[in-house]
Design an enzyme around this catalytic site. Structure first.
Site, PDB file in Angstrom:
ATOM      1  N   GLY A  65      -8.064   9.943  16.077  1.00  0.00           N
ATOM      2  CA  GLY A  65      -8.337   9.610  14.678  1.00  0.00           C
ATOM      3  C   GLY A  65      -9.300  10.593  14.067  1.00  0.00           C
ATOM      4  N   ASN A  66      -9.884  10.235  12.942  1.00  0.00           N
ATOM      5  CA  ASN A  66     -10.889  11.107  12.321  1.00  0.00           C
ATOM      6  C   ASN A  66     -11.888  10.250  11.536  1.00  0.00           C
ATOM      7  OD1 ASN A  66     -10.007  10.988   9.380  1.00  0.00           O
ATOM      8  ND2 ASN A  66      -8.109  11.673  10.362  1.00  0.00           N
TER       9      ASN A  66
END
Ligand code: CTP
Length: 220
Positions: free
Chosen positions: A29-30
């Site tokens: 993810g980020n």
């Protein structure tokens, strides 16, 4: 008048990060918070637009009679909904931080730490902004975002043309307080034909107002 311009227009907004699953307990993810996309959705709904907000996992909530919220996890899920909803939409604003790659294989069971070095193959996700930009019909407007660290205007302008967008909202990582993880942002809006508008550091609600005003003034 800005309010008249957006009244009853269907607007698709992507927001937040995407999560790309590795196994039942892990993902890639980020750090995107989704704040920019949610601020745009609220601003446009308040101006009378019919907003379709396609959001990756965020801690935010939103409750407005003119906002339809689609909660998704992966880039492929975001792609399907954005492409479907854009068909009869007037405007798309792609503010999500979409993962460029996803794991090639999903493990049904938790990956065990048996290996000293674990290699994960990643495959490219479809580019939602470019897909909408290339499929847009006359009258439809597509707005993208860009995050650049160097040659900002040049790189963002290249992105505008490559993805066939009508506008790119550029965030520079060189500006303290701007972009990911912050509640403030400093943007430059780049339109076709070399038109460029620069704005100061503001909270994301004020930035959303600037973006919306710029769209209504230049695409009316
Ligand atoms: N975008 C998208 N689908 C993707 C990747 C990006 O819709 N699979 C959109 C984002 O929502 C944003 C813009 O494209 O509007 C960002 O473009 P991208 O090429 O990812 O730019 P950067 O994140 O700035 O990265 P890079 O310079 O590495 O290309």
């Amino acid at each position: 008048m800005i309010a008249d311009y957006f009244k009853s227009k269907k607007i698709v907004i992507s927001a937040g990060p995407t999560y790309e699953k590795l196994d039942p307990v892990r993902f890639i993810g980020n750090y995107s918070t989704g704040k920019m996309g949610y601020a745009l959705a609220t601003e446009l709904a308040n101006l009378g637009a019919d907003v379709h907000l396609v959001s990756g996992p965020t801690a935010l909530s939103i409750d407005h009679p003119s906002i339809t919220l689609y909660r998704i996890e992966s880039a492929l899920e975001m792609y399907d909904i954005c492409v479907r909803e854009f068909q009869n939409a007037d405007i798309a604003i792609m503010s999500a931080a979409v993962a460029d790659y996803r794991p090639e294989h999903y493990n049904d069971i938790k990956i065990k730490k048996n290996e000293e070095i674990l290699t994960i193959n990643l495959v490219k996700n479809p580019d939602i902004l470019a897909t909408l930009g290339k499929s847009k019909k006359s009258g439809q407007i597509v707005v993208g975002f860009a995050l650049e660290t160097h040659n900002e205007i040049e790189n963002a302008t290249e992105k505008l043309h490559r993805k066939n967008a009508d506008a790119i909202v550029l965030n520079s990582l060189n500006d303290a307080g701007a972009g990911f993880k912050h509640s403030t942002n400093k943007i430059t809006i780049i339109l076709q034909k070399g038109r460029i508008f620069e704005f100061g550091l503001k909270d994301k609600t004020a930035v959303a107002k600037d973006i919306v005003t710029c769209i209504s003034e230049n695409f009316n």
